[in-house]
Design an enzyme around this catalytic site. Sequence first.
Site, PDB file in Angstrom:
ATOM      1  N   ALA A  73     -20.673  -3.603  17.838  1.00 48.93           N
ATOM      2  CA  ALA A  73     -21.964  -3.275  17.229  1.00 48.93           C
ATOM      3  C   ALA A  73     -21.856  -2.983  15.728  1.00 48.93           C
ATOM      4  O   ALA A  73     -22.800  -3.222  14.983  1.00 48.93           O
ATOM      5  CB  ALA A  73     -22.611  -2.099  17.957  1.00 48.93           C
ATOM      6  N   THR A  74     -20.704  -2.493  15.268  1.00 44.33           N
ATOM      7  CA  THR A  74     -20.536  -2.270  13.829  1.00 44.33           C
ATOM      8  C   THR A  74     -20.688  -3.592  13.089  1.00 44.33           C
ATOM      9  O   THR A  74     -21.455  -3.705  12.123  1.00 44.33           O
ATOM     10  CB  THR A  74     -19.149  -1.655  13.526  1.00 44.33           C
ATOM     11  N   GLN A 181     -26.335   1.857  22.413  1.00 46.23           N
ATOM     12  CA  GLN A 181     -26.394   2.897  23.452  1.00 46.23           C
ATOM     13  C   GLN A 181     -27.324   2.514  24.597  1.00 46.23           C
ATOM     14  O   GLN A 181     -27.279   3.126  25.668  1.00 46.23           O
ATOM     15  CB  GLN A 181     -26.877   4.219  22.841  1.00 46.23           C
ATOM     16  N   SER A 201     -22.801  -3.717  22.075  1.00 42.23           N
ATOM     17  CA  SER A 201     -21.363  -3.483  22.106  1.00 42.23           C
ATOM     18  C   SER A 201     -20.911  -3.387  23.554  1.00 42.23           C
ATOM     19  O   SER A 201     -21.570  -2.729  24.364  1.00 42.23           O
ATOM     20  CB  SER A 201     -21.056  -2.171  21.373  1.00 42.23           C
ATOM     21  N   HIS A 203     -18.027  -2.022  24.777  1.00 41.37           N
ATOM     22  CA  HIS A 203     -17.250  -0.846  25.211  1.00 41.37           C
ATOM     23  C   HIS A 203     -18.104   0.397  25.469  1.00 41.37           C
ATOM     24  O   HIS A 203     -17.599   1.406  25.973  1.00 41.37           O
ATOM     25  CB  HIS A 203     -16.110  -0.542  24.233  1.00 41.37           C
ATOM     26  N   THR A 242     -11.906 -18.052  16.012  1.00 41.54           N
ATOM     27  CA  THR A 242     -11.629 -18.363  17.414  1.00 41.54           C
ATOM     28  C   THR A 242     -12.228 -17.294  18.319  1.00 41.54           C
ATOM     29  O   THR A 242     -12.053 -16.102  18.076  1.00 41.54           O
ATOM     30  CB  THR A 242     -10.108 -18.455  17.641  1.00 41.54           C
ATOM     31  N   CYS A 328     -15.213  16.788  11.785  1.00 49.58           N
ATOM     32  CA  CYS A 328     -14.402  17.390  10.735  1.00 49.58           C
ATOM     33  C   CYS A 328     -13.550  16.295  10.109  1.00 49.58           C
ATOM     34  O   CYS A 328     -12.594  15.829  10.701  1.00 49.58           O
ATOM     35  CB  CYS A 328     -13.510  18.471  11.334  1.00 49.58           C
TER      36      CYS A 328
HETATM   37  C1  PLP Z   1     -20.863   2.915  19.172  1.00 51.32           C
HETATM   38  C2  PLP Z   1     -22.046   2.553  18.374  1.00 51.32           C
HETATM   39  C3  PLP Z   1     -21.955   1.618  17.340  1.00 51.32           C
HETATM   40  C4  PLP Z   1     -20.646   0.971  16.958  1.00 51.32           C
HETATM   41  O1  PLP Z   1     -20.227   0.082  17.945  1.00 51.32           O
HETATM   42  P1  PLP Z   1     -18.750  -0.556  17.936  1.00 51.32           P
HETATM   43  O2  PLP Z   1     -18.812  -1.629  18.967  1.00 51.32           O
HETATM   44  O3  PLP Z   1     -17.819   0.551  18.291  1.00 51.32           O
HETATM   45  O4  PLP Z   1     -18.503  -1.101  16.572  1.00 51.32           O
HETATM   46  C5  PLP Z   1     -23.101   1.321  16.650  1.00 51.32           C
HETATM   47  N1  PLP Z   1     -24.269   1.895  16.946  1.00 51.32           N
HETATM   48  C6  PLP Z   1     -24.397   2.808  17.936  1.00 51.32           C
HETATM   49  C7  PLP Z   1     -25.727   3.402  18.227  1.00 51.32           C
HETATM   50  C8  PLP Z   1     -23.289   3.154  18.686  1.00 51.32           C
HETATM   51  O5  PLP Z   1     -23.405   4.074  19.650  1.00 51.32           O
END
Ligand code: PLP
Length: 396
Positions: A73-74, A181, A201, A203, A242, A328
């Site tokens: 998602a990043t 999310q 995303s 994971h 790829t 932190c």
């Molecule tokens: C975890 C998260 C991301 C980042 O996702 P990654 O796959 O870890 O890069 C972006 N937006 C939200 C709301 C997330 O919870």
Amino acid sequence: MSKLIYLDNNSTTPVDLAVFEAMRPYFSELCGNPSNQHHAAGSRAARAVEKARAQVAAAIRAEPKSIIFTSGATESNNLAILGVCRASRTSPGHIITSAIEHKAVIEPCRHLEATGWKVTYLRPDSQGTVDWRAVDDAITLETLLVSIMAANNEVGTIQPIERIGEVCERRGVIFHCDAAQALGRMPIDVDRWNVDLLSLSAHKAYGPKGIGALFVLENRKAEILAPLCYGGGQESGIRPGTLAVPNIVGFGAACELAALNLEAETSRLRMLRQSLLGHLRSSCPDLVVHGHPTNSLPGLLSACFPGVNGDEFLYALQDVAISQGAACTAGSPEPSHVLTALGVGYDLARSSFRFGIGRFNTIEEISTAAAAIDIALSQVKSGHLAKYPLEGYSGE
Ligand SMILES: *Cc1c(COP(=O)(O)O)cnc(C)c1O
């Protein structure tokens, strides 16, 4: 030794065993490159990728052609925001987002600001809801893009995405939604939501790390989005490189599993959250709960134990994995930008924690975690930080 109770499922989730098994052959026997289809290995890999593309698309009620695989998602958020701006003929322009977006939305917006773009960071109300009317009011003739998340990762509040989508449609503005999310935690429907772009995303939904997707309306792809990388032309040239076949297969399997059990899992998670909340309230009568009381992600509980030193509490609570409301970084404690935007003060933010209940947590784990939390709270309050063994917990 007692086993760690993992209550940080909004940070990342374990890979579901069924997902892992689906991925396994694609690391070795089925190692082909889907771009090299002149032999069977390549064409089998390509078929596996297309099956996964259909599974991911089905989870958000989209067409398979509208799915671009990314690393997560990043990357999807960066590609959506920076890619839309690069494709725009009127640059620099104006972007509207919220103050409680993930850093993967805020930071590309900050980068664009440094290059002359104007960005409006809408402030939510104290429960974390962004007002769709405020989006309407903020749109100007210069506005190119609105980016608002489906559900917040820290406090769980679900946004009025359908209403915001309507506004963007009516005002002719591109709409991007970070739904990292939302996948597997609430229904997603790209048509009803009226989104042009949507980030996912794997994971966060019991799939592997390092894979995600950007949905982009097929008929607007070329018009609204420019690539950030150039190379072999994969993914319509928008995201070359790829394809990560095992990860993509796992992402597809995770999407199918999530859709299968969504309703039952949602009510189970709500029940576990309610149970945890009951325990926490009896351990800490002045508990403050953040976010929206009902319009919220099912397994997430963000709460503050007023007066409790956050670092000491986490130290005392070694057998339960949770997140702190104030990250932190390099020794300088910064309160979370999300809690700050909700109007939570510095001290309360420092005593706030996120409990993320997930698919593999049981009611027994919730009781055990609650008992450990109760002990940790009294240790911190009494100033005694010796580590207690978790009694009555066999480790399984
Ligand atoms: C975890 C998260 C991301 C980042 O996702 P990654 O796959 O870890 O890069 C972006 N937006 C939200 C709301 C997330 O919870």
